[in-house]
Enzyme design. Structure first.
Site, PDB file in Angstrom:
ATOM      1  N   SER A   1       0.811  -1.220   0.000  1.00  0.00           N
ATOM      2  CA  SER A   1       0.000   0.000   0.000  1.00  0.00           C
ATOM      3  C   SER A   1       0.844   1.270   0.000  1.00  0.00           C
ATOM      4  O   SER A   1       0.505   2.253  -0.671  1.00  0.00           O
ATOM      5  CB  SER A   1      -0.955  -0.008   1.193  1.00  0.00           C
TER       6      SER A   1
ATOM      7  N   ASP B   1      10.387   1.477  -2.119  1.00  0.00           N
ATOM      8  CA  ASP B   1       9.590   0.330  -1.687  1.00  0.00           C
ATOM      9  C   ASP B   1       9.197   0.500  -0.215  1.00  0.00           C
ATOM     10  O   ASP B   1       9.849   1.241   0.532  1.00  0.00           O
ATOM     11  CB  ASP B   1      10.417  -0.962  -1.869  1.00  0.00           C
TER      12      ASP B   1
ATOM     13  N   ALA C   1       7.985  -1.534   3.585  1.00  0.00           N
ATOM     14  CA  ALA C   1       8.538  -2.614   4.408  1.00  0.00           C
ATOM     15  C   ALA C   1       7.542  -2.953   5.511  1.00  0.00           C
ATOM     16  O   ALA C   1       6.692  -2.134   5.869  1.00  0.00           O
ATOM     17  CB  ALA C   1       9.874  -2.195   5.017  1.00  0.00           C
ATOM     18  N   ASP C   2       7.661  -4.154   6.024  1.00  0.00           N
ATOM     19  CA  ASP C   2       6.818  -4.559   7.157  1.00  0.00           C
ATOM     20  C   ASP C   2       7.454  -4.146   8.481  1.00  0.00           C
ATOM     21  O   ASP C   2       6.753  -3.861   9.448  1.00  0.00           O
ATOM     22  CB  ASP C   2       6.602  -6.077   7.133  1.00  0.00           C
TER      23      ASP C   2
ATOM     24  N   LYS D   1      10.462  -7.827   4.808  1.00  0.00           N
ATOM     25  CA  LYS D   1       9.553  -7.545   3.705  1.00  0.00           C
ATOM     26  C   LYS D   1       8.914  -8.856   3.252  1.00  0.00           C
ATOM     27  O   LYS D   1       9.411  -9.926   3.562  1.00  0.00           O
ATOM     28  CB  LYS D   1      10.312  -6.915   2.521  1.00  0.00           C
ATOM     29  N   GLY D   2       7.827  -8.717   2.510  1.00  0.00           N
ATOM     30  CA  GLY D   2       7.189  -9.921   1.979  1.00  0.00           C
ATOM     31  C   GLY D   2       5.809 -10.170   2.539  1.00  0.00           C
ATOM     32  O   GLY D   2       5.224 -11.218   2.297  1.00  0.00           O
TER      33      GLY D   2
ATOM     34  N   GLU E   1      10.975  -8.101  -5.350  1.00  0.00           N
ATOM     35  CA  GLU E   1      11.348  -6.882  -4.621  1.00  0.00           C
ATOM     36  C   GLU E   1      12.853  -6.878  -4.343  1.00  0.00           C
ATOM     37  O   GLU E   1      13.540  -5.867  -4.561  1.00  0.00           O
ATOM     38  CB  GLU E   1      10.583  -6.798  -3.298  1.00  0.00           C
TER      39      GLU E   1
HETATM   40  C1  5RP Z   1       5.166  -6.748  -0.081  1.00  0.00           C
HETATM   41  C2  5RP Z   1       6.008  -5.933   0.816  1.00  0.00           C
HETATM   42  C3  5RP Z   1       5.492  -4.613   1.236  1.00  0.00           C
HETATM   43  O1  5RP Z   1       6.404  -3.629   0.911  1.00  0.00           O
HETATM   44  C4  5RP Z   1       5.263  -4.639   2.727  1.00  0.00           C
HETATM   45  O2  5RP Z   1       4.382  -5.723   3.025  1.00  0.00           O
HETATM   46  C5  5RP Z   1       4.670  -3.330   3.230  1.00  0.00           C
HETATM   47  O3  5RP Z   1       3.367  -3.177   2.730  1.00  0.00           O
HETATM   48  P1  5RP Z   1       2.453  -1.957   3.189  1.00  0.00           P
HETATM   49  O4  5RP Z   1       3.079  -0.710   2.674  1.00  0.00           O
HETATM   50  O5  5RP Z   1       1.104  -2.248   2.562  1.00  0.00           O
HETATM   51  O6  5RP Z   1       2.369  -1.992   4.698  1.00  0.00           O
HETATM   52  O7  5RP Z   1       7.093  -6.301   1.203  1.00  0.00           O
HETATM   53  O8  5RP Z   1       5.737  -8.008  -0.328  1.00  0.00           O
END
Ligand code: 5RP
Length: 230
Positions: A27, A84, A86-87, A97-98, A106
């Protein structure tokens, strides 16, 4: 202002005309893509090419009318800047990530970039990666029980096959693989964990990203301000 939007706007300052831009997944990365699309359509940035890190991002690039700028990795000689989400992020810029299952492409695009910029809101900051989130691991489908057993023997904890909420059965990635979400009981140092887990036969990629590969982290706050660390 939404913290994701604040971080995305700040990241746009690092994108210039003529760049090959790696566009992340999730997102937050899609908020950045929207901002980038506006800048391109408004003529502020021109002559860029876009390399997506997932099918989701490819679709969004096309949906936003930027399909002509989309390139596969083999159509470019490099990535000037990748942006990008990240979690999880720690102060050493290590990442988990992932969460969206896109970790393999990624990592290929993000690590390849001359500059890899991570955009997050404050909720993603942790003391030490990995922390709150399990470590996503993309595996060759038939290898998952063996990878699970090896992880649990090596580091304890539990490794679970990721199931889909919108289809029956396991999540299948863009590369037609499965994802294991791993919560170790022993402490894993991110770069060592990346190396060791990647070395298990059947593992395609691991969602631990080494902070040394990250150029800067841009953090959006709930009051709309941002700060960066390198
Ligand atoms: C997808 C990822 C995303 O970058 C990660 O999950 C962060 O997502 P978000 O911005 O929706 O919190 O690694 O594989």
């Amino acid at each position: 202002m939404d913290p994701k939007l604040a971080a995305a706007k700040a990241a746009l300052k690092y994108v210039e005309s003529g760049y090959v831009v790696g566009v992340g997944s999730g997102s937050t990365a899609l908020v950045f893509l929207n901002e980038l699309a506006e800048a391109i359509k408004g003529g502020l940035i021109s002559n860029v090419r876009l390399v997506a890190t997932s099918t989701e991002t490819e679709y969004e690039i096309v949906r936003l009318g930027l399909g002509e700028l989309l390139r596969y990795p083999w159509q470019v000689n490099g990535i000037t800047v990748a942006v990008d989400g990240a979690d999880e992020v720690d102060e050493g810029k290590n990442l988990v990530k992932g969460g969206g299952g896109a970790l393999t492409r990624e990592k290929i695009i993000d690590y390849w970039a001359d500059e890899f910029i991570v955009i997050v809101d404050e909720s993603k900051l942790v003391d030490k990666v990995p922390s709150r989130h399990p470590i996503p691991i993309e595996v060759v489908p038939y290898a998952w029980p063996m990878v699970k057993a090896k992880l649990e023997k090596e580091y304890g904890g539990s490794a679970e096959l990721r199931y889909s909420s919108s289809k029956r059965g396991p999540v299948v990635t863009d590369n037609c693989n499965y994802v294991i979400d791993y919560r170790p009981s022993l402490r894993i140092e991110p770069s060592e964990g990346e190396r060791i887990i990647k070395g298990i036969p059947g593992v395609v990629e691991v969602g631990l990203f080494n902070g040394l590969k990250v150029s800067r982290v841009i953090v959006g706050k709930s009051d709309g301000s941002v700060y960066e660390f390198k």
